[in-house]
Design a protein around this motif. Structure first.
Motif, PDB file in Angstrom:
ATOM      1  N   GLN A   1       0.827  -1.210   0.000  1.00 46.77           N
ATOM      2  CA  GLN A   1       0.000   0.000   0.000  1.00 46.77           C
ATOM      3  C   GLN A   1       0.860   1.258   0.000  1.00 46.77           C
ATOM      4  N   LEU A   2       1.974   1.233   0.729  1.00 46.29           N
ATOM      5  CA  LEU A   2       2.844   2.408   0.770  1.00 46.29           C
ATOM      6  C   LEU A   2       3.460   2.706  -0.598  1.00 46.29           C
ATOM      7  N   GLY A   3       3.542   1.706  -1.450  1.00 48.27           N
ATOM      8  CA  GLY A   3       4.101   1.917  -2.781  1.00 48.27           C
ATOM      9  C   GLY A   3       3.060   2.152  -3.856  1.00 48.27           C
ATOM     10  N   HIS A   4       1.811   2.313  -3.457  1.00 48.30           N
ATOM     11  CA  HIS A   4       0.729   2.492  -4.428  1.00 48.30           C
ATOM     12  C   HIS A   4       0.771   3.876  -5.059  1.00 48.30           C
ATOM     13  N   GLU A   5       0.198   3.990  -6.250  1.00 53.36           N
ATOM     14  CA  GLU A   5       0.180   5.267  -6.955  1.00 53.36           C
ATOM     15  C   GLU A   5      -0.794   6.260  -6.329  1.00 53.36           C
ATOM     16  N   GLN A   6      -1.882   5.784  -5.783  1.00 56.00           N
ATOM     17  CA  GLN A   6      -2.895   6.680  -5.231  1.00 56.00           C
ATOM     18  C   GLN A   6      -2.542   7.061  -3.787  1.00 56.00           C
ATOM     19  N   ALA A   7      -2.650   8.357  -3.502  1.00 60.01           N
ATOM     20  CA  ALA A   7      -2.286   8.855  -2.175  1.00 60.01           C
ATOM     21  C   ALA A   7      -3.177   8.265  -1.088  1.00 60.01           C
TER      22      ALA A   7
ATOM     23  N   VAL B   1      -4.452   5.310  -0.891  1.00 59.31           N
ATOM     24  CA  VAL B   1      -3.998   3.962  -0.562  1.00 59.31           C
ATOM     25  C   VAL B   1      -2.702   4.035   0.246  1.00 59.31           C
ATOM     26  N   ARG B   2      -1.832   4.978  -0.102  1.00 65.35           N
ATOM     27  CA  ARG B   2      -0.594   5.134   0.665  1.00 65.35           C
ATOM     28  C   ARG B   2      -0.896   5.568   2.094  1.00 65.35           C
ATOM     29  N   LEU B   3      -1.891   6.413   2.283  1.00 61.89           N
ATOM     30  CA  LEU B   3      -2.301   6.805   3.634  1.00 61.89           C
ATOM     31  C   LEU B   3      -2.776   5.589   4.423  1.00 61.89           C
ATOM     32  N   ALA B   4      -3.562   4.728   3.775  1.00 64.16           N
ATOM     33  CA  ALA B   4      -4.007   3.508   4.449  1.00 64.16           C
ATOM     34  C   ALA B   4      -2.815   2.645   4.820  1.00 64.16           C
ATOM     35  N   GLY B   5      -1.780   2.625   3.971  1.00 61.78           N
ATOM     36  CA  GLY B   5      -0.571   1.874   4.272  1.00 61.78           C
ATOM     37  C   GLY B   5       0.172   2.412   5.477  1.00 61.78           C
ATOM     38  N   VAL B   6       0.162   3.733   5.642  1.00 64.12           N
ATOM     39  CA  VAL B   6       0.815   4.347   6.813  1.00 64.12           C
ATOM     40  C   VAL B   6       0.147   3.868   8.094  1.00 64.12           C
ATOM     41  N   TYR B   7      -1.173   3.943   8.132  1.00 64.53           N
ATOM     42  CA  TYR B   7      -1.890   3.526   9.335  1.00 64.53           C
ATOM     43  C   TYR B   7      -1.750   2.011   9.561  1.00 64.53           C
ATOM     44  N   ALA B   8      -1.744   1.240   8.481  1.00 63.51           N
ATOM     45  CA  ALA B   8      -1.606  -0.209   8.622  1.00 63.51           C
ATOM     46  C   ALA B   8      -0.233  -0.578   9.171  1.00 63.51           C
ATOM     47  N   MET B   9       0.802   0.103   8.697  1.00 64.24           N
ATOM     48  CA  MET B   9       2.154  -0.198   9.176  1.00 64.24           C
ATOM     49  C   MET B   9       2.313   0.220  10.634  1.00 64.24           C
ATOM     50  N   ALA B  10       1.733   1.358  11.013  1.00 63.38           N
ATOM     51  CA  ALA B  10       1.816   1.805  12.408  1.00 63.38           C
ATOM     52  C   ALA B  10       1.069   0.844  13.331  1.00 63.38           C
TER      53      ALA B  10
ATOM     54  N   GLU C   1       7.792  21.262  -5.484  1.00 68.26           N
ATOM     55  CA  GLU C   1       7.261  22.203  -6.462  1.00 68.26           C
ATOM     56  C   GLU C   1       6.130  21.557  -7.259  1.00 68.26           C
ATOM     57  N   THR C   2       4.972  22.199  -7.247  1.00 71.35           N
ATOM     58  CA  THR C   2       3.792  21.631  -7.899  1.00 71.35           C
ATOM     59  C   THR C   2       3.929  21.564  -9.415  1.00 71.35           C
ATOM     60  N   THR C   3       4.827  22.370  -9.980  1.00 75.08           N
ATOM     61  CA  THR C   3       4.985  22.385 -11.441  1.00 75.08           C
ATOM     62  C   THR C   3       6.032  21.392 -11.927  1.00 75.08           C
ATOM     63  N   ALA C   4       6.743  20.755 -11.007  1.00 76.94           N
ATOM     64  CA  ALA C   4       7.800  19.821 -11.393  1.00 76.94           C
ATOM     65  C   ALA C   4       7.191  18.521 -11.910  1.00 76.94           C
ATOM     66  N   PRO C   5       7.853  17.879 -12.894  1.00 72.30           N
ATOM     67  CA  PRO C   5       7.309  16.621 -13.448  1.00 72.30           C
ATOM     68  C   PRO C   5       7.169  15.514 -12.402  1.00 72.30           C
ATOM     69  N   ALA C   6       8.060  15.502 -11.402  1.00 72.60           N
ATOM     70  CA  ALA C   6       8.037  14.424 -10.413  1.00 72.60           C
ATOM     71  C   ALA C   6       7.072  14.693  -9.257  1.00 72.60           C
ATOM     72  N   PHE C   7       6.356  15.800  -9.318  1.00 70.87           N
ATOM     73  CA  PHE C   7       5.437  16.130  -8.223  1.00 70.87           C
ATOM     74  C   PHE C   7       4.283  15.127  -8.192  1.00 70.87           C
ATOM     75  N   ARG C   8       3.945  14.666  -6.982  1.00 67.69           N
ATOM     76  CA  ARG C   8       2.853  13.703  -6.797  1.00 67.69           C
ATOM     77  C   ARG C   8       1.768  14.344  -5.926  1.00 67.69           C
ATOM     78  N   HIS C   9       0.570  14.395  -6.450  1.00 66.77           N
ATOM     79  CA  HIS C   9      -0.534  14.972  -5.697  1.00 66.77           C
ATOM     80  C   HIS C   9      -0.856  14.100  -4.478  1.00 66.77           C
ATOM     81  N   GLY C  10      -1.044  14.767  -3.355  1.00 68.09           N
ATOM     82  CA  GLY C  10      -1.358  14.066  -2.117  1.00 68.09           C
ATOM     83  C   GLY C  10      -0.150  13.560  -1.359  1.00 68.09           C
TER      84      GLY C  10
END
Length: 347
Positions: free
Chosen positions: A112-118, A120-129, A157-166
């Motif tokens: 979950q921590l490696g998922h593309e959607q933020a 799902v990654r949040l759920a992974g944070v709580y699951a790991m804790a 930076e929100t305009t950078a190509p590597a920026f990930r929403h969330g």
């Protein structure tokens, strides 16, 4: 060469009871029972004969009856031991099942921590804790995973190509989770005393306020505090080693106010304090009203190029605070505060 008389060695990660091999125990038990029965028979015969001296001789049936009664008691004890052994094996099976379940939870949380959607990654944070709370034997591993997430490359930076929403919310959630587990050192699920490795991490906000960095190694070496507000206010640094050396404070505000430094070593050496970016033009690092007692705090070799660093209202009762070889340019404002006559070196 393996000694066949030795019990099976205990293996890490296994929960099988450390029992003798059956092929060795069974013959030994039979020999022991035979010897015991033989001894009991002759012992009972001698005992009964001595008690009936001058009376009617003791019959063989009486001796056998007494021997059988004693053997029955011994059999009951052996049955109880067998039941205990079976219970140990059942518990080992249960522990292995629990271990398998915990391992599956770890694998799922890591995915979950490696998922593309933020979300799902949040759920992974709580699951790991939660897994760290339920799995004390591997708690450090779970904490390491969360810290490693913060060490991963992060584009602000929100305009950078590597920026990930969330992504910022995910990282702030990890910081809050770590802080919540550093509040009470005496609780069963505390993370105090565990190693926290944030080497090279980028922080654009977060709240570590009120944390107890007691024991273990806390490493912010070469980390970057680029923007936003990062709070360490009201934290306690006691024992262990906390390393901020080589860090860059380049914008926003980093707040160490009202913190307590007692014992251990806190290293801010070779750090760089510069003015913020276009959004945060007044970067600030605050040690306002902090208490330094019995600890070694190093700022040696640091460079203050801009912004503001504030030590006013702090107290120094013992230990060492060193600012040797620090550089302060005219564009920076450093409020040194009233240093007492203890080993303190500053420009």
């Amino acid at each position: 060469m393996t000694n066949p008389l030795q019990r099976r060695p205990k293996q890490d990660g296994r929960h099988t009871p450390n029992l003798w091999p059956v092929w060795l125990v069974a013959p030994g038990a039979l020999l022991l029972v035979g010897a015991t029965a033989f001894g009991l028979y002759h012992g009972a015969e001698l005992l009964l004969s001595s008690e009936t001296t001058g009376k009617k001789p003791v019959g063989v049936q009486d001796v056998i009856k007494t021997t059988v009664t004693v053997l029955t008691l011994i059999g009951a004890v052996l049955a109880a031991l067998y039941a205990y052994r079976k219970q140990l094996l059942d518990e080992g099976t249960s522990h292995r099942a629990d271990s398998t379940q915990l391992t599956e939870r770890y694998t799922k949380a890591a995915e979950q921590l490696g998922h593309e959607q933020a979300a799902v990654r949040l759920a992974g944070v709580y699951a790991m804790a939660r897994l760290a709370d339920d799995w004390p034997e591997q708690r450090q591993v779970c904490v390491d995973v969360l810290c490693a997430y913060l060490r991963m490359p992060y584009e602000t930076e929100t305009t950078a190509p590597a920026f990930r929403h969330g992504e910022r919310e995910v990282r702030l959630t990890i910081i809050r989770t770590i802080r919540d587990h550093l509040q009470y050192p005496t609780t069963t699920n505390t993370w105090c005393g565990h190693n926290l490795d944030f080497t090279g991490a980028t922080f654009d906000g977060g709240d570590f306020g009120g944390s107890n960095f007691s024991g273990g190694a806390v490493d912010f070496n070469s980390s970057t505090f680029s923007s936003g507000e990062v709070f360490f206010s009201g934290s306690t640094f006691s024992g262990g080693a906390v390393d901020f050396s080589g860090s860059t404070f380049s914008g926003g505000e980093v707040d160490f106010s009202s913190s307590t430094y007692s014992g251990g070593e806190i290293d801010f050496s070779s750090s760089t304090y510069i003015s913020g970016n276009s959004r945060y033009t007044n970067g600030k690092v605050s040690f306002l009203v902090s208490a330094f007692s019995g600890s070694r705090v190093f700022f040696g070799g640091s460079a203050f190029f801009g912004g503001e660093v504030d030590f006013r209202g702090s107290t120094y009762t013992s230990g060492t605070v060193e600012f040797g070889d620090s550089q302060v340019l005219s564009t920076a404002t450093v409020h040194w505060g009233p240093f007492p006559p203890i080993p303190v070196n500053h420009p």
